[in-house]
Scaffold this motif. Structure first.
Motif, PDB file in Angstrom:
ATOM      1  N   GLU A   1      -1.749 -71.510 -68.302  1.00  0.00           N
ATOM      2  CA  GLU A   1      -0.435 -72.006 -68.472  1.00  0.00           C
ATOM      3  C   GLU A   1       0.330 -71.743 -67.571  1.00  0.00           C
ATOM      4  O   GLU A   1       0.238 -70.972 -66.373  1.00  0.00           O
ATOM      5  CB  GLU A   1       0.054 -71.097 -69.852  1.00  0.00           C
ATOM      6  CG  GLU A   1      -0.909 -71.428 -70.992  1.00  0.00           C
ATOM      7  CD  GLU A   1      -0.924 -72.927 -71.627  1.00  0.00           C
ATOM      8  OE1 GLU A   1       0.002 -73.644 -71.235  1.00  0.00           O
ATOM      9  OE2 GLU A   1      -1.871 -73.493 -72.079  1.00  0.00           O
ATOM     10  N   PHE A   2       1.723 -72.320 -67.713  1.00  0.00           N
ATOM     11  CA  PHE A   2       2.806 -72.381 -66.712  1.00  0.00           C
ATOM     12  C   PHE A   2       3.496 -70.871 -66.821  1.00  0.00           C
ATOM     13  O   PHE A   2       4.340 -70.836 -67.793  1.00  0.00           O
ATOM     14  CB  PHE A   2       3.671 -73.295 -66.769  1.00  0.00           C
ATOM     15  CG  PHE A   2       3.149 -74.660 -66.374  1.00  0.00           C
ATOM     16  CD1 PHE A   2       3.331 -75.149 -64.963  1.00  0.00           C
ATOM     17  CD2 PHE A   2       2.188 -75.209 -67.049  1.00  0.00           C
ATOM     18  CE1 PHE A   2       2.719 -76.518 -64.490  1.00  0.00           C
ATOM     19  CE2 PHE A   2       1.765 -76.528 -66.655  1.00  0.00           C
ATOM     20  CZ  PHE A   2       1.996 -76.955 -65.373  1.00  0.00           C
TER      21      PHE A   2
ATOM     22  N   LEU B   1      12.733 -60.545 -68.196  1.00  0.00           N
ATOM     23  CA  LEU B   1      11.534 -60.428 -68.776  1.00  0.00           C
ATOM     24  C   LEU B   1       9.984 -60.736 -68.009  1.00  0.00           C
ATOM     25  O   LEU B   1       9.042 -60.931 -68.825  1.00  0.00           O
ATOM     26  CB  LEU B   1      11.914 -61.944 -69.886  1.00  0.00           C
ATOM     27  CG  LEU B   1      12.641 -61.861 -71.243  1.00  0.00           C
ATOM     28  CD1 LEU B   1      12.954 -62.916 -72.137  1.00  0.00           C
ATOM     29  CD2 LEU B   1      12.337 -60.369 -71.806  1.00  0.00           C
TER      30      LEU B   1
ATOM     31  N   CYS C   1       9.036 -66.061 -70.432  1.00  0.00           N
ATOM     32  CA  CYS C   1       9.811 -67.260 -71.230  1.00  0.00           C
ATOM     33  C   CYS C   1       9.094 -67.646 -72.444  1.00  0.00           C
ATOM     34  O   CYS C   1       9.733 -68.229 -73.337  1.00  0.00           O
ATOM     35  CB  CYS C   1       9.963 -68.563 -70.491  1.00  0.00           C
ATOM     36  SG  CYS C   1       9.651 -68.072 -68.830  1.00  0.00           S
ATOM     37  N   GLU C   2       7.944 -67.159 -72.610  1.00  0.00           N
ATOM     38  CA  GLU C   2       7.053 -67.524 -73.963  1.00  0.00           C
ATOM     39  C   GLU C   2       7.803 -67.046 -75.095  1.00  0.00           C
ATOM     40  O   GLU C   2       8.148 -65.794 -75.273  1.00  0.00           O
ATOM     41  CB  GLU C   2       5.718 -67.106 -73.732  1.00  0.00           C
ATOM     42  CG  GLU C   2       4.827 -67.641 -72.466  1.00  0.00           C
ATOM     43  CD  GLU C   2       4.579 -69.111 -72.825  1.00  0.00           C
ATOM     44  OE1 GLU C   2       4.733 -69.824 -73.991  1.00  0.00           O
ATOM     45  OE2 GLU C   2       4.710 -69.687 -71.459  1.00  0.00           O
TER      46      GLU C   2
ATOM     47  N   LEU D   1       7.427 -77.818 -68.726  1.00  0.00           N
ATOM     48  CA  LEU D   1       6.160 -77.269 -68.986  1.00  0.00           C
ATOM     49  C   LEU D   1       6.040 -76.118 -69.429  1.00  0.00           C
ATOM     50  O   LEU D   1       5.285 -75.614 -69.988  1.00  0.00           O
ATOM     51  CB  LEU D   1       5.517 -77.725 -67.672  1.00  0.00           C
ATOM     52  CG  LEU D   1       5.353 -79.228 -67.256  1.00  0.00           C
ATOM     53  CD1 LEU D   1       4.535 -79.413 -65.959  1.00  0.00           C
ATOM     54  CD2 LEU D   1       4.731 -79.964 -68.269  1.00  0.00           C
ATOM     55  N   GLY D   2       6.906 -75.348 -68.812  1.00  0.00           N
ATOM     56  CA  GLY D   2       6.722 -73.876 -69.146  1.00  0.00           C
ATOM     57  C   GLY D   2       7.484 -73.054 -70.414  1.00  0.00           C
ATOM     58  O   GLY D   2       6.738 -72.448 -70.838  1.00  0.00           O
ATOM     59  N   VAL D   3       8.499 -73.646 -70.618  1.00  0.00           N
ATOM     60  CA  VAL D   3       9.128 -73.151 -71.767  1.00  0.00           C
ATOM     61  C   VAL D   3       9.069 -73.904 -73.123  1.00  0.00           C
ATOM     62  O   VAL D   3       9.673 -73.543 -74.131  1.00  0.00           O
ATOM     63  CB  VAL D   3      10.892 -72.971 -71.381  1.00  0.00           C
ATOM     64  CG1 VAL D   3      11.417 -72.092 -72.522  1.00  0.00           C
ATOM     65  CG2 VAL D   3      11.041 -72.289 -69.967  1.00  0.00           C
TER      66      VAL D   3
ATOM     67  N   LYS E   1       6.455 -74.193 -75.193  1.00  0.00           N
ATOM     68  CA  LYS E   1       5.532 -73.790 -75.889  1.00  0.00           C
ATOM     69  C   LYS E   1       5.704 -73.474 -77.374  1.00  0.00           C
ATOM     70  O   LYS E   1       5.121 -73.694 -78.379  1.00  0.00           O
ATOM     71  CB  LYS E   1       4.708 -72.622 -75.382  1.00  0.00           C
ATOM     72  CG  LYS E   1       3.248 -72.592 -75.478  1.00  0.00           C
ATOM     73  CD  LYS E   1       2.521 -71.740 -74.630  1.00  0.00           C
ATOM     74  CE  LYS E   1       0.886 -71.500 -75.505  1.00  0.00           C
ATOM     75  NZ  LYS E   1       0.506 -70.195 -74.931  1.00  0.00           N
ATOM     76  N   LYS E   2       7.100 -72.822 -77.460  1.00  0.00           N
ATOM     77  CA  LYS E   2       7.599 -72.546 -78.723  1.00  0.00           C
ATOM     78  C   LYS E   2       8.874 -73.299 -78.793  1.00  0.00           C
ATOM     79  O   LYS E   2       9.682 -73.309 -77.820  1.00  0.00           O
ATOM     80  CB  LYS E   2       7.774 -70.914 -78.733  1.00  0.00           C
ATOM     81  CG  LYS E   2       6.510 -70.329 -78.885  1.00  0.00           C
ATOM     82  CD  LYS E   2       6.644 -68.901 -79.526  1.00  0.00           C
ATOM     83  CE  LYS E   2       5.466 -67.973 -79.607  1.00  0.00           C
ATOM     84  NZ  LYS E   2       5.513 -66.997 -78.452  1.00  0.00           N
TER      85      LYS E   2
ATOM     86  N   SER F   1      12.238 -70.943 -78.161  1.00  0.00           N
ATOM     87  CA  SER F   1      12.551 -70.929 -76.784  1.00  0.00           C
ATOM     88  C   SER F   1      13.143 -72.117 -76.089  1.00  0.00           C
ATOM     89  O   SER F   1      13.863 -72.164 -75.268  1.00  0.00           O
ATOM     90  CB  SER F   1      11.434 -70.189 -75.863  1.00  0.00           C
ATOM     91  OG  SER F   1      10.099 -70.864 -76.155  1.00  0.00           O
TER      92      SER F   1
ATOM     93  N   TYR G   1      17.361 -66.764 -70.530  1.00  0.00           N
ATOM     94  CA  TYR G   1      16.657 -68.038 -69.690  1.00  0.00           C
ATOM     95  C   TYR G   1      17.650 -68.108 -68.546  1.00  0.00           C
ATOM     96  O   TYR G   1      17.323 -68.946 -67.637  1.00  0.00           O
ATOM     97  CB  TYR G   1      17.002 -69.166 -70.603  1.00  0.00           C
ATOM     98  CG  TYR G   1      16.275 -68.795 -71.677  1.00  0.00           C
ATOM     99  CD1 TYR G   1      15.008 -68.944 -71.699  1.00  0.00           C
ATOM    100  CD2 TYR G   1      16.697 -68.700 -73.029  1.00  0.00           C
ATOM    101  CE1 TYR G   1      13.987 -68.838 -72.978  1.00  0.00           C
ATOM    102  CE2 TYR G   1      15.958 -68.609 -74.181  1.00  0.00           C
ATOM    103  CZ  TYR G   1      14.687 -68.695 -74.221  1.00  0.00           C
ATOM    104  OH  TYR G   1      13.710 -68.488 -75.345  1.00  0.00           O
TER     105      TYR G   1
ATOM    106  N   LEU H   1      16.508 -67.865 -64.770  1.00  0.00           N
ATOM    107  CA  LEU H   1      15.600 -69.180 -64.501  1.00  0.00           C
ATOM    108  C   LEU H   1      16.332 -70.341 -63.913  1.00  0.00           C
ATOM    109  O   LEU H   1      15.874 -71.266 -63.648  1.00  0.00           O
ATOM    110  CB  LEU H   1      14.829 -69.419 -65.718  1.00  0.00           C
ATOM    111  CG  LEU H   1      13.612 -68.404 -66.066  1.00  0.00           C
ATOM    112  CD1 LEU H   1      13.068 -68.565 -67.550  1.00  0.00           C
ATOM    113  CD2 LEU H   1      12.786 -67.912 -64.929  1.00  0.00           C
TER     114      LEU H   1
ATOM    115  N   VAL I   1      -3.469 -77.081 -69.072  1.00  0.00           N
ATOM    116  CA  VAL I   1      -2.459 -77.863 -68.300  1.00  0.00           C
ATOM    117  C   VAL I   1      -2.674 -79.260 -68.224  1.00  0.00           C
ATOM    118  O   VAL I   1      -1.856 -80.155 -68.475  1.00  0.00           O
ATOM    119  CB  VAL I   1      -2.421 -77.248 -66.745  1.00  0.00           C
ATOM    120  CG1 VAL I   1      -1.429 -77.860 -65.772  1.00  0.00           C
ATOM    121  CG2 VAL I   1      -2.001 -75.798 -66.814  1.00  0.00           C
TER     122      VAL I   1
END
Lengths: 223, 197
Positions: A202-203, A216, A222-223, B29-31, B33-34, B37, B106, B109, B170
């Protein structure tokens, strides 16, 4: 690590685009043709090598607390130089890459290598790391650009190849084609290495340039 | 008024920053997933984008252009964004701890998020006025939110799908992004249709 393995490390084992999945924005955006991919790759490589050398030279002078802003200033300086050089000597490439030239500043490969490698190693090693990573990045972009240009417009490096034989699939030149080509390339590497090459499935935080300043990082990120 | 609507809608739908212009792919792509977030990250991005534009616009027109040092744009802008992000984080932590809890994580980032630097430079290339720039930045942020929220919904659905082994992880995410991006191409005529240009 000897010099040769530093070079090949960036090109094959830790290819920034195909294995580490870094620098995805330029990879997807500018690879509409092989030449553009090559131009972006070489520009980024020039910045990467120069900033790696300068940061390795300054590693004992830069205070730890302000290292990330200092790295950004060094990188932004070299990006400006590369941008001006392109404007003067390669205006066509400059036109095609457009916004993505100043955006080399925020390419996570460069800040990532500064933080993880150049600031902890000797100048010569940092230079070789820059060359290796830069070549790996250039190779990946050239490959993406070649595939998209060939499938999307039936040409390669501006030379018509298959355009007469069958209609090119022009969606490959557009945004969806970029995601699709990249996805297929990563899948191909997964297949060839039987899933071993791409360590992070995963990224995640592992290769994020901001990991150092992110509170974090390591706690799920960030997950 | 109509011109404003055109800027706003084309920033959100037609020239979607993530799916059409490829800016901010890493967080996309990274954040994603949920869902929560994805929303938190996007709100932080909208806030920083508008704020960064409000600060960089006067500096560009009042300082860089009159002094003829436009070539320093990249260095000046990235430093402003980095400083601004730090400032916002400190202020939130001190005065609005609840918001800091949900959005603050966040913020670091965002400094290296190319969408923020991208929008500040793009607005200047487009020669927008101050208000148009703010609107375009806001639209770009909302477009980012839309893309992230849509995509996180899709990712939750494909999570347990049975892909061929090589496509697991991915590659599957990238192919899904390709399809979402394809669907956004359907918006390309929407401005002409709505405003008759």
């Amino acid at each position: 690590m000897n010099k040769l393995s530093l070079l090949t490390n960036g090109i094959i084992k830790e290819n920034p685009v195909l294995i580490l999945l870094l620098g995805t924005c330029p990879t997807l955006a500018v690879t509409t043709s092989a030449v553009n991919g090559l131009g972006m790759g070489v520009s980024t490589m020039a910045v990467l090598i120069s900033s790696n050398i300068v940061i390795a030279l300054l590693k004992n002078i830069i205070p730890d607390k302000v290292r990330i802003p200092s790295f950004i200033v060094v990188i932004a300086g070299f990006v400006t130089i590369v941008g001006l050089l392109l404007q003067a000597y390669a205006p066509e490439i400059n036109e095609a890459l457009g916004l993505f030239i100043p955006l080399i500043v925020v390419n996570c490969i460069i800040l990532g290598r500064a933080e993880m490698f150049a600031s902890k190693n000797k100048v010569a090693d940092a230079a070789f790391d820059g060359i290796g990573m830069g070549l790996g990045f250039t190779f990946a972009l050239f490959l993406m650009g070649s595939i998209r240009e060939l499938v999307g417009s039936g040409a390669w490096m501006g030379i018509k190849l298959t355009a007469e034989l069958f209609d090119p699939i022009s969606v490959f030149m557009l945004a969806p084609g970029a995601f699709f080509t990249y996805g297929c390339l990563v899948a191909l590497i997964n297949y060839l290495s039987q899933g071993k090459a791409i360590k992070k499935t995963e990224f995640g935080c592992a290769n994020c340039a901001s990991a150092a300043s992110c509170q974090l990082a390591g706690k799920g990120g960030c997950e | 008024m109509q011109e404003m609507m055109i800027i706003l809608f084309s920033a959100i739908l037609v020239n979607n920053f993530v799916l059409v212009k490829f800016l901010g792919i890493c967080p996309f792509l990274g954040v994603s997933k949920k869902m929560d977030s994805a929303v938190g990250m996007s709100l932080a991005v909208i806030f920083v984008m508008v704020l960064a534009k409000a600060v960089t616009y006067p500096i560009q027109t009042g300082l860089l252009v009159p002094l003829q040092i436009g070539y320093l744009q990249t260095i000046v802008f990235i430093l402003i964004i980095a400083a601004l992000v730090q400032l916002v984080e400190i202020t939130l932590k001190r005065y609005v701890p609840a918001l800091h809890q949900s959005l603050g994580v966040y913020l670091p980032l965002i400094t290296t998020n190319c969408a923020v630097l991208g929008v500040t430079i793009l607005n200047i290339d487009e020669k927008y006025t101050f208000f148009q720039s703010l609107l375009n930045s806001f639209g770009a942020g909302v477009g980012f939110l839309l893309a992230l929220v849509l995509f996180s919904g899709i990712r939750q659905r494909i999570e347990n799908n049975d892909f061929p082994a090589a496509f697991k992880g991915v590659p599957a995410v990238l192919i899904a992004a390709s399809i979402v991006s394809l669907s956004f191409m359907g918006f390309s005529g929407v401005i002409d249709g709505l405003f008759g240009h």
